[in-house]
Scaffold this active site. Structure first.
Site, mmCIF file in Angstrom:
data_model
loop_
_atom_site.group_PDB
_atom_site.id
_atom_site.type_symbol
_atom_site.label_atom_id
_atom_site.label_comp_id
_atom_site.label_asym_id
_atom_site.label_seq_id
_atom_site.Cartn_x
_atom_site.Cartn_y
_atom_site.Cartn_z
ATOM 1 N N GLU A 1 10.664 78.132 -3.169
ATOM 2 C CA GLU A 1 11.564 79.272 -3.129
ATOM 3 C C GLU A 1 10.953 80.493 -3.801
ATOM 4 O OE1 GLU A 1 13.961 79.110 -1.217
ATOM 5 O OE2 GLU A 1 15.298 80.764 -1.738
ATOM 6 N N HIS B 1 8.081 81.182 2.902
ATOM 7 C CA HIS B 1 7.949 79.713 2.914
ATOM 8 C C HIS B 1 6.796 79.295 3.824
ATOM 9 C CE1 HIS B 1 11.458 78.550 0.610
ATOM 10 N NE2 HIS B 1 12.299 79.207 1.396
ATOM 11 N N HIS C 1 11.997 86.130 4.216
ATOM 12 C CA HIS C 1 12.199 84.974 3.342
ATOM 13 C C HIS C 1 11.513 83.737 3.925
ATOM 14 C CE1 HIS C 1 14.624 82.529 0.448
ATOM 15 N NE2 HIS C 1 14.446 81.608 1.376
ATOM 16 N N GLU C 2 11.817 83.453 5.175
ATOM 17 C CA GLU C 2 11.232 82.249 5.788
ATOM 18 C C GLU C 2 9.717 82.410 5.960
ATOM 19 O OE1 GLU C 2 13.037 79.646 5.797
ATOM 20 O OE2 GLU C 2 14.920 80.704 5.429
#
Ligand code: ZN
Length: 503
Positions: free
Chosen positions: A297, A271, A267-268
């Protein structure tokens, strides 16, 4: 005009440096800073925030923007992809917003939130909302004051939302959520009536070191450049950028549950890929950064879910994972593992929620925030209201505040208006995915072979490089020919879970 543009960029460069220094201090606060430094760190952050605010709202900047605007509008009319023209237009919009907020307020907010963050860490550790309560009351009051710096909107919450999702209105978000809610609830119900998935293979002992190394291996494989980034630990995972040349992520590790760290890292990384992909021409300017939090997101959710929870992805990576954890996964089939990582089960913690139930966590928070801003709830009653809504939406009640109202860091950072961007990000991720597949139907085959660069390159060109050049809905129109639309996400969920649960 060239002189004025150069002068403007010079000032913006210095502001970007101040903001990057503050971001670095804040990264340190969330990772390695000893707790005793909280008070002085608060002062340092307040000073930097104040300096950046004074600089970016100076009459000099206002004058330069005014002088440059006719030139920028003209240039933009000829070519709406011209970075210099976009810079002036976007910076003027930022300037208009920022000049409404007094520097004393900005400094006070930085100090309040620095203390609130420390209180939140303690409150969460002791699972005691009372420790955080006075800080949250102060933060809500400050947000109400913030709203009053702006012209009256349809709803006061619009002003808060607009900080994170430029151009988006509370009514728009409610309309999208109203379309989503019944279909997601119906899907969860259909799933609950089918035989349930066994995810015990994920709930074994996975030593931290091996989890860490596997996470880094995958992050690197999908494109995270570690010569311009790093990963550390923090209680609440986040990504921070000090410019595209230094973009860092954090994670947390649970040795007894595989998903926490692995999908957190993916997830990170999503980003971080966005931030590392900014065009070098917009370096140290207000165009550098995400178009909005929902667009941001969408990048993390795309890599975490559309890629990272897909069967083709694990056809590639599962043998490597089995090699790393032979005792735990050596005899677990790919099919069992794939279903386990996609198990649907209403749960307490938003960041660990599955794709089918996630948006319901967001709807709960949106309703609470709107009520807080309207003054319709007393902060002391929040834990109780939170628990009641969890029971209503997901059929479960948190056993304590740490697993309930205290689980998210956002309010302690002063951020109200933020949460709905997570759900919007899910929708956008599926929209982008469908769009890319129209150009590259063999996407799944590429992923099966561990080839991620065609997808990343497309995202780089369409989304990453342009940074903040366009408002989110405009960007979506440019890339997908549609505004934010829940339909692709619902199609994606239905297709995926029909196969897994045999609906
Ligand atoms: Zn995120």
């Amino acid at each position: 005009m060239e002189d004025k543009l150069t002068q403007l960029k010079q000032i913006f460069g210095e502001i970007a440096d101040l903001n990057a220094a503050a971001a670095l201090l804040s990264w340190d606060q969330n990772t390695y800073m000893p707790p005793g430094a909280a008070e002085s760190r608060g002062q340092q952050l307040a000073t930097l925030a104040k300096l950046a605010h004074i600089k970016s709202t100076s009459p000099e900047v206002g004058k330069l923007l005014d002088d440059l605007m006719p030139w920028a509008l003209d240039k933009n009319a000829q070519n709406d992809e011209d970075f210099d023209a976009r810079l002036v237009i976007v910076a003027a919009r930022d300037y208009e917003k920022a000049t409404r907020v007094p520097p004393e307020f900005v400094a006070e907010m930085a100090q309040v939130t620095s203390r609130a963050f420390e209180a939140w860490v303690e409150a969460k550790g002791k699972s005691d909302f009372a420790i955080f309560r006075p800080h949250l009351e102060k933060i809500v009051e400050m947000n109400q004051r913030f709203v009053n710096f702006f012209p009256p909107a349809d709803h006061p919450y619009d002003v808060l939302l607009d900080q994170y999702e430029p151009g988006m209105k509370t009514a728009d978000v409610k309309a999208i959520f109203d379309a989503l809610r019944p279909q997601q609830v119906a899907l969860i119900k259909a799933i609950s009536e089918r035989p349930q998935v066994d995810d015990s293979c994920l709930r074994q002992h996975f030593p931290e070191k091996d989890q860490w190394e596997f996470g880094l291996e995958v992050a690197r494989a999908i494109g995270y450049d570690f010569t311009r980034g790093r990963q550390d630990k923090s209680p609440h995972p986040f990504t921070t950028s000090f410019g595209a040349d230094d973009v860092r992520i954090t994670t947390r590790v649970d040795e007894n549950f595989f998903n926490t760290m692995f999908f957190g890292t993916l997830h990170e990384t999503g980003h971080a890929l966005y931030e590392q992909g900014m065009h070098s021409y917009i370096k140290r300017t207000p165009l550098e950064g995400g178009a909005s939090l929902a667009i941001h997101e969408s990048q993390s959710r795309l890599w975490e879910n559309l890629v990272g929870r897909s069967r083709p992805f694990w056809e590639h990576f599962y043998p490597k994972l089995q090699q790393r954890f032979p005792a735990q996964l050596g005899s677990v089939s790919l099919d069992t593992f794939y279903k386990a990582i996609n198990k649907v089960q209403p749960s307490l913690i938003r960041v660990e929620a599955d794709e089918a139930t996630y948006n319901l966590h967001i709807m709960l928070r949106l309703e609470l925030e709107i009520a807080m801003i309207e003054g319709a709830v007393a902060i002391k009653d929040l834990p109780e209201i939170w628990n009641a809504k969890m029971q209503d939406y997901l059929g479960i009640t948190p056993p304590n505040d740490a697993k309930g109202v205290l689980q998210d860091v956002h309010w302690s950072n002063g951020m109200l208006g933020y949460f709905s961007t997570y759900a919007l990000g899910n929708l956008i991720s599926a929209q982008l995915w469908e769009r890319f597949q129209q150009f590259v139907p063999e996407l799944e085959d590429q992923i099966r072979q561990g080839e991620f660069s065609p997808l990343l390159s497309w995202l780089r060109v369409k989304i990453h490089q342009v940074g903040r050049s366009y408002e989110p809905q405009d960007l979506m129109m440019r890339v997908t020919k549609s505004k934010i639309d829940p339909a692709p996400y619902l199609r994606y969920l239905t297709r995926k879970y029909s196969e897994i649960y045999g609906i």
